[in-house]
Design a protein around this motif. Structure first.
Motif, PDB file in Angstrom:
ATOM      1  N   PHE A 271       0.789  -1.224   0.000  1.00  0.00           N
ATOM      2  CA  PHE A 271       0.000   0.000   0.000  1.00  0.00           C
ATOM      3  C   PHE A 271       0.827   1.283   0.000  1.00  0.00           C
ATOM      4  CE2 PHE A 271      -2.902  -3.180   1.778  1.00  0.00           C
ATOM      5  CZ  PHE A 271      -4.016  -2.989   0.976  1.00  0.00           C
ATOM      6  N   GLU A 272       2.118   1.188   0.338  1.00  0.00           N
ATOM      7  CA  GLU A 272       2.926   2.402   0.412  1.00  0.00           C
ATOM      8  C   GLU A 272       4.149   2.374  -0.501  1.00  0.00           C
ATOM      9  OE1 GLU A 272       3.829   3.795   4.387  1.00  0.00           O
ATOM     10  OE2 GLU A 272       2.173   2.639   5.228  1.00  0.00           O
ATOM     11  N   ALA A 273       4.597   1.195  -0.873  1.00  0.00           N
ATOM     12  CA  ALA A 273       5.847   1.050  -1.632  1.00  0.00           C
ATOM     13  C   ALA A 273       6.963   1.832  -0.944  1.00  0.00           C
ATOM     14  CB  ALA A 273       5.659   1.538  -3.067  1.00  0.00           C
ATOM     15  N   ASN A 274       7.009   1.687   0.396  1.00  0.00           N
ATOM     16  CA  ASN A 274       7.933   2.478   1.208  1.00  0.00           C
ATOM     17  C   ASN A 274       8.963   1.550   1.842  1.00  0.00           C
ATOM     18  OD1 ASN A 274       9.246   4.126   3.045  1.00  0.00           O
ATOM     19  ND2 ASN A 274       7.380   5.169   3.706  1.00  0.00           N
ATOM     20  N   LEU A 275      10.180   1.571   1.305  1.00  0.00           N
ATOM     21  CA  LEU A 275      11.232   0.716   1.843  1.00  0.00           C
ATOM     22  C   LEU A 275      11.946   1.340   3.033  1.00  0.00           C
ATOM     23  CD1 LEU A 275      12.839  -0.696  -1.436  1.00  0.00           C
ATOM     24  CD2 LEU A 275      11.094  -1.727   0.036  1.00  0.00           C
ATOM     25  N   SER A 276      11.830   2.655   3.204  1.00  0.00           N
ATOM     26  CA  SER A 276      12.556   3.308   4.295  1.00  0.00           C
ATOM     27  C   SER A 276      12.048   2.831   5.658  1.00  0.00           C
ATOM     28  CB  SER A 276      12.440   4.829   4.180  1.00  0.00           C
ATOM     29  OG  SER A 276      11.088   5.247   4.249  1.00  0.00           O
ATOM     30  N   LYS A 277      10.751   2.628   5.783  1.00  0.00           N
ATOM     31  CA  LYS A 277      10.225   2.124   7.053  1.00  0.00           C
ATOM     32  C   LYS A 277      10.772   0.734   7.347  1.00  0.00           C
ATOM     33  CE  LYS A 277       5.863   4.717   7.292  1.00  0.00           C
ATOM     34  NZ  LYS A 277       4.388   4.622   7.398  1.00  0.00           N
ATOM     35  N   ILE A 278      10.857  -0.078   6.312  1.00  0.00           N
ATOM     36  CA  ILE A 278      11.354  -1.443   6.482  1.00  0.00           C
ATOM     37  C   ILE A 278      12.821  -1.426   6.900  1.00  0.00           C
ATOM     38  CG2 ILE A 278      11.750  -3.644   5.315  1.00  0.00           C
ATOM     39  CD1 ILE A 278       9.358  -2.892   3.481  1.00  0.00           C
ATOM     40  N   LYS A 279      13.600  -0.528   6.282  1.00  0.00           N
ATOM     41  CA  LYS A 279      15.022  -0.424   6.638  1.00  0.00           C
ATOM     42  C   LYS A 279      15.193  -0.006   8.096  1.00  0.00           C
ATOM     43  CE  LYS A 279      16.653   0.686   1.969  1.00  0.00           C
ATOM     44  NZ  LYS A 279      17.234   1.748   1.098  1.00  0.00           N
ATOM     45  N   TYR A 280      14.413   0.973   8.530  1.00  0.00           N
ATOM     46  CA  TYR A 280      14.499   1.398   9.933  1.00  0.00           C
ATOM     47  C   TYR A 280      14.080   0.269  10.880  1.00  0.00           C
ATOM     48  CZ  TYR A 280      15.562   6.375   9.332  1.00  0.00           C
ATOM     49  OH  TYR A 280      16.187   7.573   9.065  1.00  0.00           O
TER      50      TYR A 280
END
Length: 297
Positions: A271-280
């Motif tokens: 839903f976000e295509a957000n890898l930065s949250k996953i990295k953190y």
């Protein structure tokens, strides 16, 4: 009775919180504000409130120690001043005028009393139980006192005896899950906690949610900054590491964490295509496993 407010660079919200605290129908003897090294706008505002009311006491930290560091310092000062009750909150918590009165005058025997939170959409929340994971329950308006295991640092009220027995919140969490950890310590010492369902705090946490649709499915996505995922993951692992529970209970808790993180991560990818949250989050998990605490550089 003493209130503790922790603030960092949100003078507009802080002003409203302090005005509401000064206007409580059950009068406070002291309001301790912990300023986490904010800018001049916040300092000017605090100078204004100090000149208006002799019960406002401000302590300026030399660096931003996060919410957990602020609550640690504020509760320490409240205990040193001999207060019988301490009421704590962030600078975006807006109690109704009779909130404190309903907490203090509650007929419940519980030495920990928590206000119910209301979000920007008018929804009530803040009733949490613990079963090796956080379980959110609906607020029952027909039940004046709902037993709880966990609470956020948004309006809990503690008798002095609780803080003396349990100690202070952990300053090294910086932000996120410090309230869960403190709740579990209180529960472990045998103290009871209740939510007083007619004591209300409007929580203007300021994170804009949005509805995202992918593959004919909708999901409500919060607006939390990516870096908060580091502290959320690391600190939950620290709660697990520092728990006195037996190995079977810890294994269940660890499994629940893994399931939760997997579900959150899938949602972020879809839903976000957000890898930065996953990295953190991954960095937080690693630091949690090796016991690295404090503020990330």
């Amino acid at each position: 009775m003493c209130a503790v407010v922790v603030t960092y660079n949100r003078p507009e919200k802080l002003a409203k919180t302090l005005q509401l605290l000064l206007g409580q129908t059950y009068s406070l003897q002291k309001i301790i504000v912990i300023d986490n090294a904010s800018d001049e706008r916040t300092k000017d505002l605090l100078s204004h409130f100090k000149s208006r009311s002799e019960i406002v006491e401000v302590h300026y930290l030399l660096e931003n120690r996060g919410g957990s560091g602020g609550f640690h310092e504020g509760m320490r000062l409240a205990m040193e001043s001999g207060e019988d009750w301490v009421w704590i909150m962030d600078d975006d918590a807006y109690p109704t005028p009779d909130c404190l009165y309903k907490l203090v005058m509650a007929s419940a025997d519980a030495p920990v009393r928590v206000a119910v939170q209301v979000d920007q959409l008018g929804q009530k929340y803040g009733i949490y139980r613990w079963d090796n994971a956080v379980k959110a329950l609906p607020v029952d308006d027909n039940q004046l006192y709902q037993p709880i295991d966990l609470f956020a640092f948004v309006g809990p009220c503690f008798r002095r005896e609780v803080v003396v027995a349990v100690g202070l919140p952990r300053a090294d969490f910086f932000i996120c899950a410090d309230d869960w950890e403190y709740s579990l310590r209180i529960k472990g010492k045998g103290f009871s906690a209740v939510a007083v369902t007619n004591a209300i705090i409007h929580h203007n946490y300021g994170e804009t949610s949005r509805v995202v649709e992918r593959f004919s499915r909708k999901s409500v996505r919060d607006g939390q900054p990516a870096w908060k995922q580091y502290y959320a993951a690391r600190n939950e692992i620290e709660i697990l590491r520092s728990s006195n529970s037996d190995s079977l209970v810890k294994a269940k808790y660890a499994r629940n964490l893994l399931v939760k993180w997997l579900r959150i991560t899938i949602g972020e990818i879809v839903f976000e295509a957000n890898l930065s949250k996953i990295k953190y989050r991954m960095k937080g998990i690693f630091d949690g496993l090796i016991g690295k605490m404090g503020k990330i550089k």
